[in-house]
Scaffold this active site. Sequence first.
Site, mmCIF file in Angstrom:
data_model
loop_
_atom_site.group_PDB
_atom_site.id
_atom_site.type_symbol
_atom_site.label_atom_id
_atom_site.label_comp_id
_atom_site.label_asym_id
_atom_site.label_seq_id
_atom_site.Cartn_x
_atom_site.Cartn_y
_atom_site.Cartn_z
ATOM 1 C CD GLU A 24 7.876 12.039 -15.720
ATOM 2 O OE1 GLU A 24 6.893 12.888 -15.622
ATOM 3 O OE2 GLU A 24 9.233 12.907 -16.154
ATOM 4 C CG HIS A 52 -1.700 -1.410 1.297
ATOM 5 N ND1 HIS A 52 -2.870 -1.417 0.822
ATOM 6 C CD2 HIS A 52 -1.274 -2.450 2.112
ATOM 7 C CE1 HIS A 52 -3.168 -2.853 1.012
ATOM 8 N NE2 HIS A 52 -2.203 -3.158 2.008
ATOM 9 C CE LYS A 102 10.576 19.976 -11.855
ATOM 10 N NZ LYS A 102 10.001 19.020 -11.295
ATOM 11 C CB SER A 158 11.974 22.858 -15.785
ATOM 12 O OG SER A 158 11.111 24.194 -15.734
#
Length: 534
Positions: free
Chosen positions: A334, A200, A327, A321
């Site tokens: 992804e 979980h 960043k 970024s």
Amino acid sequence: MSTYFQTGRDVPEVSLSGAFSCANLPGSDTLISLGAEIVGNGMVRDVVRGGRLSGEREGDIARYLSSSWADQWIGEADLLVDMAHVLMLKEQGIIEEVHARALLQGLVRLHHDGLPDAVYDPEFEDVHAGIETYLTGMVGPDAGGRLHVGRSRNDEVATCMRLRLRDELLALILEVVQLREVLLAVASTHVESVMPGFTHLQHAQPTTLAHHLLAYAVAFERDTGRLLDAYRRVNRSPLGAAAFASTGYPIDRESTAARLGFSGLLENSMDAVSGRDFALESLAAVTILMTTASRLAEELVIWSSQLVGFVDLDDRYCSTSSIMPQKKNPDTLELLRARAASVSGELAAALGIVKGLPQAYNRDLQQLSPHLWRGMDETRASVRILSGAIESARFVTERMAAEAGRGGSTATEMADTLVREFGLPFRTAHHVVARAVRHGRLDAAGLEEAAHEMAGISLAERGMDQARVEQALDPLESVRVRRVPGGPAPEAVRAHLAVLSSRAARDSEFVAHESALVRQAIDGLVQTVREEIR
Ligand code: ARG
């Protein structure tokens, strides 16, 4: 790297030495004198369409019908299929030697020079019509018009698909085996690197990084097994099934199958042209594989967050970024996660195309092919990215160790210790430890109080002290006692690593063996053709 438009990979080169010379081939002057109709780019008009249908199609209708875009995957395979077919026609006495010779000369020339863009012109319904037309342009209609005897585009396209898919599967399996080897190599250096395991997404019990990585290694091993299964069923020849009812010519299906390196025939000619379960099965296998890969990518995305900080990905696999200068984003992973969705979409589309089709060939099947090729392509690229990302990543074992015992991760081992060494029933031990956790005091005094409260007993009387509690709460200790097969204890993981790496070696040997068989067959086919035209 995308292989999308790289046709002819793994197709052997023909070196034009010896007696064969391109000068033997007719040029377009000869073609015109042979009566072929030359259009636009020097091509003759689509040889398939001429007889039955009137008029030319308008451009957008032609483009709507054409599979030329996706056919870039199978153009080179089509030449090999043509070669095997023509050799067989000649050997069976179905066409004369002089015609076979002309056809084979043209095919060798196309094979050597590479297919011209013109054969993929969407004015042709497909590359089969494109090549037949182009070849007829090269060798004249008398020989060119005999290429297609005893076959149909239906068995032709199914054969081409299986040839190309066979290569794609072997190349993909090799990539997956390499990914498994990367996982095993990284795992072997982390059998004692403790980390929290989660259920979980909550700290659950300590494990090791090696154990965690092996969870993926075994999943990828099963994914490999599904691809190997698909490969075995893909590698069968539909050639000779013609439109679906085979042919009355005395063709030799065994010989074309053997020359193309297939392990056997598809036995029923109707099934041979209309069955696409080989493509569905391959797409299903890559979809499941991508699902495994996506889970691992997702995990690495989470681990690379500064909230977690378990991994530092190599800069090559990250982006930054355009506005936030600090960043470092795990973009490749992804994109892998999203591509897993695209690939499962290719499977869903392909299933939908096939499920409503009566026997035998229906043109809907053409629409399946782009889904197949995209699915294979995206999967192979993704597996390679994942291997590289893992191989180059720095796993932050200090952070993992710091988290390993947090959040009551070792509470299970504490309860087990109360059972093993102090004689409590497991449920009582579970209650005692749970109550100590609830009081925020998982130490000897806290447990003593909880034991009184929950069970009316004293653990101290039974010999429990702070030293024993600390031992039970040590994450590495908790890992060490979990030494059953498949468990995270270093000795169990080392034993498992040995088994997994020998099975990875076995799978990679199988691929090497099959690739050699395929290459031998294809080299032999091209060699035979060259000797034939000498
Ligand atoms: N381009 C077609 C395909 O991919 C080849 C077979 C065409 N057959 C036909 N009967 N129109 O399926």
